[in-house]
Design an enzyme around this catalytic site. Sequence first.
Site, PDB file in Angstrom:
ATOM      1  N   SER A 258      29.214  47.471  55.395  1.00  0.00           N
ATOM      2  CA  SER A 258      30.662  47.453  55.613  1.00  0.00           C
ATOM      3  C   SER A 258      31.342  48.111  54.422  1.00  0.00           C
ATOM      4  CB  SER A 258      31.149  46.013  55.751  1.00  0.00           C
ATOM      5  OG  SER A 258      31.119  45.384  54.479  1.00  0.00           O
ATOM      6  N   LYS A 259      32.643  48.194  54.513  1.00  0.00           N
ATOM      7  CA  LYS A 259      33.482  48.800  53.468  1.00  0.00           C
ATOM      8  C   LYS A 259      33.120  48.307  52.066  1.00  0.00           C
ATOM      9  CE  LYS A 259      36.803  51.815  54.078  1.00  0.00           C
ATOM     10  NZ  LYS A 259      35.839  52.812  53.755  1.00  0.00           N
ATOM     11  N   ARG A 260      32.785  47.028  52.000  1.00  0.00           N
ATOM     12  CA  ARG A 260      32.428  46.438  50.701  1.00  0.00           C
ATOM     13  C   ARG A 260      31.324  47.210  49.990  1.00  0.00           C
ATOM     14  NH1 ARG A 260      29.637  41.904  50.774  1.00  0.00           N
ATOM     15  NH2 ARG A 260      29.211  42.061  53.011  1.00  0.00           N
TER      16      ARG A 260
END
Length: 485
Positions: A258-260
């Site tokens: 994910s973006k993380r």
Amino acid sequence: MTNKIRTRFAPSPTGFLHIGGARTTLYNWLFARRHKGDFILRIEDTDEVRSTDDSVTAILDSVKWLGLDWDEGPLDEHRDHGPHGPYYQMKRIDIYRRYLDQLVQDGKAYRCYCSKEELEELRRVAQLEKRPPRYEGRCRALSGAQRAAMEASGKKFSIRFKMPTSGATIVDDQIRGKVSFENNLQQDLVIWKTTDGPTYNFCCVIDDHLMEMTHVVRGDEHLSNTPSQIQIYYALGWTPPLFAHLSMILGPDGSKLSKRHGATSVLEYRDQGYLPHTMRNYLALLGWSTSESQQLFTDEDLIAKFDLEGCQKSPATFDTVKLNWMNGEYIRQTPVDDLVSLAKPFLEKAGLLGLPGPELKRVIALEHEKFKLLSEIPTLIEFFYKPVQFDPKAFDKVLRAPGAKQILTDLAEVLRGLRPFEAEALEARIRNFVAERGLKNGQVFHPIRVAVSGRTEGPTLFSMLEIMGEDMVVARLKDAAARLP
Ligand code: GLU
């Protein structure tokens, strides 16, 4: 029906194309190309609220940038081409409506009058009673009188597909093997919304059938939709295509990518300076391998070797270190003229194009081995074109060293007029200078480097001086000396 292999990528245009979608596109493309089949792009835009033209643009740009061509599908945000079109689902509503009517007439789908609030209440109760929160077919069993009453009251309805209530649906997945789903645990899916439009699970079946898909290769988040989709095929009297569900992609910490974990959009990878070829090769290995664990592939090689048998069931882990290594490999393999073209947008953005200075090609060739990302190129070469910016630490440590001022002043004189002003001659002259003065190499080489580039690290010293040319070198040596007390 032909027996030509036909695959598709069917994105919902509700955002950018992320890494998982890119891998799905690539696998479908590779599989089609390997079997001399067709690869189709279809835009699943039935979610009117979340679908946008900008997303379509971003997805098309991403697939194009990845270098994956499609045989049928969109030409741009609105137009498309191919014998099975339109390839935008919102332009196919009449087609879906025909099959919807057929299912309703055949008693294989029914009107559900439950309102949102009622459905939420049913879910809440199910949860309290520790039953799965699925729709248990309340409107499926309405009597004729009850139905008539609902109609008379003008209640809005959706249309649900009648799932069989016994037996199991087997998904004979090309990667996972046979996966069995108990029919009585599946809910009757909404195939037509209260707002009078079809849903993904319905359109997907109709399109995959009418577009003559032989293989549906997609992310494993869709595995749970597959039993219902298969039953819709059966209800319409059709044979389902073969399914293959790709394993999930995890970040380095083991949670879903994910973006993380950094960039997830394909266009961000483009903007960071990865090569499309790197992305094709890297994504191919994100869930697939050959028995020899080959790492680097030409496109021809990938097409020749890609198969569904080599796809893994277990999740794949996204590894930026490997991606960067691979990009460095492919940058090294890129001919320098091509690399200059690839670097230009990055140099332009950094304001480095059109400035006086040495020929770009020579500068890039000098550092070719070092680049891992195209976006690093401006920073690594900017001192050839912009005034020297001294790294304060290098300035203090190297230029403020005792004797450095004199050394630079004298070197400016010694190097002026040197012919040819080339690496070999420069090296001989500078080493000679070192010997004459009884100095150590470092006492001379380091100050020169910092004086002309502002840094302690960079290209090979003598080649760098050659490429800068006499005027720039002499001027920078003098300028650095002048800054010293
Ligand atoms: N539109 C779906 C998605 O973007 C595609 C699912 C499928 O490939 O069937 O997830």
